[in-house]
Scaffold this motif. Sequence first.
Motif, PDB file in Angstrom:
ATOM      1  N   ASP A 255      12.672  56.389  26.610  1.00 43.40           N
ATOM      2  CA  ASP A 255      12.322  55.769  25.331  1.00 43.40           C
ATOM      3  C   ASP A 255      13.520  55.882  24.399  1.00 43.40           C
ATOM      4  OD1 ASP A 255      11.313  54.950  22.914  1.00 43.40           O
ATOM      5  OD2 ASP A 255       9.667  56.417  22.848  1.00 43.40           O
ATOM      6  N   GLN A 257      13.741  55.645  21.271  1.00 42.66           N
ATOM      7  CA  GLN A 257      13.423  56.428  20.072  1.00 42.66           C
ATOM      8  C   GLN A 257      13.715  57.914  20.299  1.00 42.66           C
ATOM      9  OE1 GLN A 257      12.568  55.253  17.075  1.00 42.66           O
ATOM     10  NE2 GLN A 257      12.597  57.348  16.261  1.00 42.66           N
ATOM     11  N   LEU A 260      17.271  58.509  19.526  1.00 44.61           N
ATOM     12  CA  LEU A 260      17.507  58.444  18.080  1.00 44.61           C
ATOM     13  C   LEU A 260      17.150  59.773  17.422  1.00 44.61           C
ATOM     14  CD1 LEU A 260      16.165  54.872  17.227  1.00 44.61           C
ATOM     15  CD2 LEU A 260      18.530  55.662  17.019  1.00 44.61           C
ATOM     16  N   GLU A 261      16.093  60.411  17.902  1.00 43.92           N
ATOM     17  CA  GLU A 261      15.703  61.712  17.357  1.00 43.92           C
ATOM     18  C   GLU A 261      16.729  62.787  17.704  1.00 43.92           C
ATOM     19  OE1 GLU A 261      11.806  62.264  18.945  1.00 43.92           O
ATOM     20  OE2 GLU A 261      10.985  60.519  17.893  1.00 43.92           O
ATOM     21  N   LYS A 298      15.696  45.922  19.450  1.00 40.69           N
ATOM     22  CA  LYS A 298      15.486  46.495  18.119  1.00 40.69           C
ATOM     23  C   LYS A 298      16.629  46.183  17.151  1.00 40.69           C
ATOM     24  CE  LYS A 298      12.642  50.355  19.777  1.00 40.69           C
ATOM     25  NZ  LYS A 298      11.424  50.092  18.973  1.00 40.69           N
TER      26      LYS A 298
END
Length: 374
Positions: A255, A257, A260-261, A298
Amino acid sequence: MKSSFNGARLKVARQYNTLTIGEVAERIGVSTQAVSQFENNKSEPKTENLFQIVNLLGFPKEFYFEEDKADIKVGATYFRSMASTSKKVQKSQIEKVKLLGTIYSCIGKFIDFPKFNLGFSSISDLENLAQEVREQWELGDGPIPNIIDVMERNGVIISSTFEENDKIDAYSQVWMMGREAVPLVVLGHEKNFFRQQFNAAHELGHIITDGVYDIEEMSKLDYRNMENQMNYFAGALLIPKKKYLNDLCSRRRTDYQFYLELKRKYRVSAAALVVRANQLGAINANQYQYIMKQRSIKGYIKEEPYDKEIAAFKPRYLKQAMKMIIHENKISGDEFMDELGISLSKSMVEKLLGLDEGYLGCNDKEAPIALFCN
């Protein structure tokens, strides 16, 4: 001082200003052959031509009549973006960093810079090489908050490109001053801290492997392969293998995301974290493509979330050293210029050091610092 014209200095000044022989000839009203003869010391410019050269190129007249000094030798220059950086621009940057080396040497008469203190028995294994850097610089096994600050503290001279040109990316070079090797990294005007981190680590790889690659003999493919190797080193240095593999045990590793974390933790872009995960075998080629497709959908290719949370870092040591000379050593701008051993204008030195315009013209040693120069 020489009594005759030094043609090599004309070539320096011309390339510094990103001009061809033909462009100089056109602007001072002589033939291309005449300028070529000036540069090769086959003839000297007439007085009126000399004044035109001085006005055009910005170097003082005395500059063209000085002996060249061979106390600083410049190694290969590793440009990050060869394809987008023209030969004229590359030559201009090289001449600028040569002059910066002269200025650095002069600053060294007053200020002791940290010495570059890395040495390796082998540089063939980039994963181990990155680990050795961490050990020698005592960086531990976690994320590095600011690699640029670390490099400056360990003897790497960091500067920014000397003009606002988005096509000039980071590049590096090693100066030899006597027996001392002084590494230099010039960062492009990157406004993204996370990419800036990676660029600096990439250039550190070039410094460590300086002399291994003969860039003059390289094909475009060879150069690209070398750049890929330096990217691998940067990833290995900034994203330590053991720690990162622990993070990648998560089921969310496919994922985007998730990366990104992790970006805030490792202080590099999410894209770099995805590449590193693939390098370490935590995700396979199909998973890598799937994650990167998420990134594209995105709209995160040019800009990612959190990019603006941290301001881009500005190199400090050269600028701070100059301010110490002026404010603490009580050396005036004029006195410093006399110590240079080469005729340059104050504005050139200010630009090369990233000082405010007019800084070296502030010669009132008794003035309070707050009122003295910004």
